[in-house]
Design an enzyme around this catalytic site. Structure first.
Site, PDB file in Angstrom:
ATOM      1  N   HIS A  72      -0.052  30.345 -29.516  1.00  0.00           N
ATOM      2  CA  HIS A  72      -0.982  29.618 -28.642  1.00  0.00           C
ATOM      3  C   HIS A  72      -0.667  28.125 -28.574  1.00  0.00           C
ATOM      4  CE1 HIS A  72      -2.379  29.940 -32.753  1.00  0.00           C
ATOM      5  NE2 HIS A  72      -3.042  28.805 -32.598  1.00  0.00           N
ATOM      6  N   CYS A 121       6.030  26.827 -31.013  1.00  0.00           N
ATOM      7  CA  CYS A 121       4.691  26.879 -31.608  1.00  0.00           C
ATOM      8  C   CYS A 121       4.168  25.448 -31.599  1.00  0.00           C
ATOM      9  CB  CYS A 121       4.698  27.527 -32.998  1.00  0.00           C
ATOM     10  SG  CYS A 121       5.475  26.605 -34.329  1.00  0.00           S
ATOM     11  N   GLY A 122       3.080  25.178 -32.310  1.00  0.00           N
ATOM     12  CA  GLY A 122       2.511  23.830 -32.239  1.00  0.00           C
ATOM     13  C   GLY A 122       3.480  22.764 -32.707  1.00  0.00           C
ATOM     14  N   GLY A 180       6.678  23.735 -33.986  1.00  0.00           N
ATOM     15  CA  GLY A 180       8.026  24.315 -33.956  1.00  0.00           C
ATOM     16  C   GLY A 180       8.493  24.730 -35.339  1.00  0.00           C
ATOM     17  N   ILE A 181       7.760  24.319 -36.359  1.00  0.00           N
ATOM     18  CA  ILE A 181       8.226  24.537 -37.736  1.00  0.00           C
ATOM     19  C   ILE A 181       8.036  26.005 -38.150  1.00  0.00           C
ATOM     20  CG2 ILE A 181       7.893  23.910 -40.152  1.00  0.00           C
ATOM     21  CD1 ILE A 181       6.999  21.098 -39.126  1.00  0.00           C
ATOM     22  N   GLY A 182       6.812  26.483 -38.037  1.00  0.00           N
ATOM     23  CA  GLY A 182       6.532  27.838 -38.523  1.00  0.00           C
ATOM     24  C   GLY A 182       7.341  28.898 -37.801  1.00  0.00           C
ATOM     25  N   HIS A 200      28.333  22.541 -33.426  1.00  0.00           N
ATOM     26  CA  HIS A 200      28.670  22.655 -34.850  1.00  0.00           C
ATOM     27  C   HIS A 200      28.076  23.889 -35.516  1.00  0.00           C
ATOM     28  CE1 HIS A 200      29.672  18.089 -35.494  1.00  0.00           C
ATOM     29  NE2 HIS A 200      30.231  18.596 -34.415  1.00  0.00           N
ATOM     30  N   ARG A 216      36.924  24.037 -37.313  1.00  0.00           N
ATOM     31  CA  ARG A 216      36.444  23.848 -38.690  1.00  0.00           C
ATOM     32  C   ARG A 216      35.011  24.329 -38.877  1.00  0.00           C
ATOM     33  NH1 ARG A 216      35.477  19.081 -36.073  1.00  0.00           N
ATOM     34  NH2 ARG A 216      33.702  17.796 -36.744  1.00  0.00           N
TER      35      ARG A 216
HETATM   36  C1  RB5 Z   1      -1.137  26.921 -35.003  1.00  0.00           C
HETATM   37  O1  RB5 Z   1      -2.315  26.201 -35.072  1.00  0.00           O
HETATM   38  C2  RB5 Z   1      -0.012  26.159 -35.686  1.00  0.00           C
HETATM   39  O2  RB5 Z   1      -0.165  26.207 -37.065  1.00  0.00           O
HETATM   40  C3  RB5 Z   1       1.338  26.705 -35.265  1.00  0.00           C
HETATM   41  O3  RB5 Z   1       1.449  26.637 -33.885  1.00  0.00           O
HETATM   42  C4  RB5 Z   1       2.544  25.997 -35.812  1.00  0.00           C
HETATM   43  O4  RB5 Z   1       2.453  24.616 -35.647  1.00  0.00           O
HETATM   44  C5  RB5 Z   1       2.967  26.384 -37.164  1.00  0.00           C
HETATM   45  O5  RB5 Z   1       3.986  25.945 -37.691  1.00  0.00           O
END
Ligand code: RB5
Length: 145
Positions: free
Chosen positions: A12, A67-68, A70-72, A100, A134
């Site tokens: 979302h 995602c919010g 991008g990390i998760g 790379h 390489r």
């Molecule tokens: C959702 O609220 C949020 O936690 C998710 O989009 C993201 O940022 C997680 O890494």
């Protein structure tokens, strides 16, 4: 017109940016495999995994995740062995992730990166080739942790 299929998925927090990026992917002539989701609150691992499985199973050659932050969703996708997902914030990163690292998935934070910047990064990602040489050995090592 490319026959390459690009898979896209989001939670979302990434839905609005995903919609904008789908337009860019279409403009560049790629096919789209949209794995969801929409505006309802969902769990980002489910969508990172779905996209990773699509890459693993050959339904798409490359992918775009949002995602919010991008990390998760990038962490989730990178748990699939065939995925090399790069969380990108600028065009140089997008270029180097291809040249790379032979990244096959690009991730964005829908709450972090504006639409125009994300579109520029995505265009660079889709149009840049892996340099090989390489970098070949190093990328191969990513498949053998
Ligand atoms: C959702 O609220 C949020 O936690 C998710 O989009 C993201 O940022 C997680 O890494």
């Amino acid at each position: 017109m490319s026959s390459e299929t690009i898979a896209v998925a989001c939670d979302h927090g990434g839905y609005d940016l995903k919609l904008a990026l789908i337009e860019t992917i279409k403009e560049l002539g790629f096919e789209i495999l949209d794995l969801g989701s929409g505006t309802e609150s969902v769990d980002y691992p489910d969508f990172g995994y779905a996209l990773g499985h699509a890459i693993r199973d050959g339904q798409a050659t490359r992918g775009v995740l949002v995602c919010g932050s991008g990390i998760g969703i990038s962490i989730a996708a990178n748990r699939i062995a065939e995925v090399r997902c790069a969380l990108i914030h600028d065009a140089l990163g997008a270029k180097l992730s291809r040249q790379h690292n032979n990244a096959n998935v690009i991730a964005f934070g829908g709450r972090m990166t504006g639409i125009d910047l994300a579109r520029d990064c995505l265009k660079v990602f889709l149009e840049t080739e892996f340099e090989g040489g390489r970098h070949e050995r190093r990328v191969e090592k990513l498949s053998n942790p």
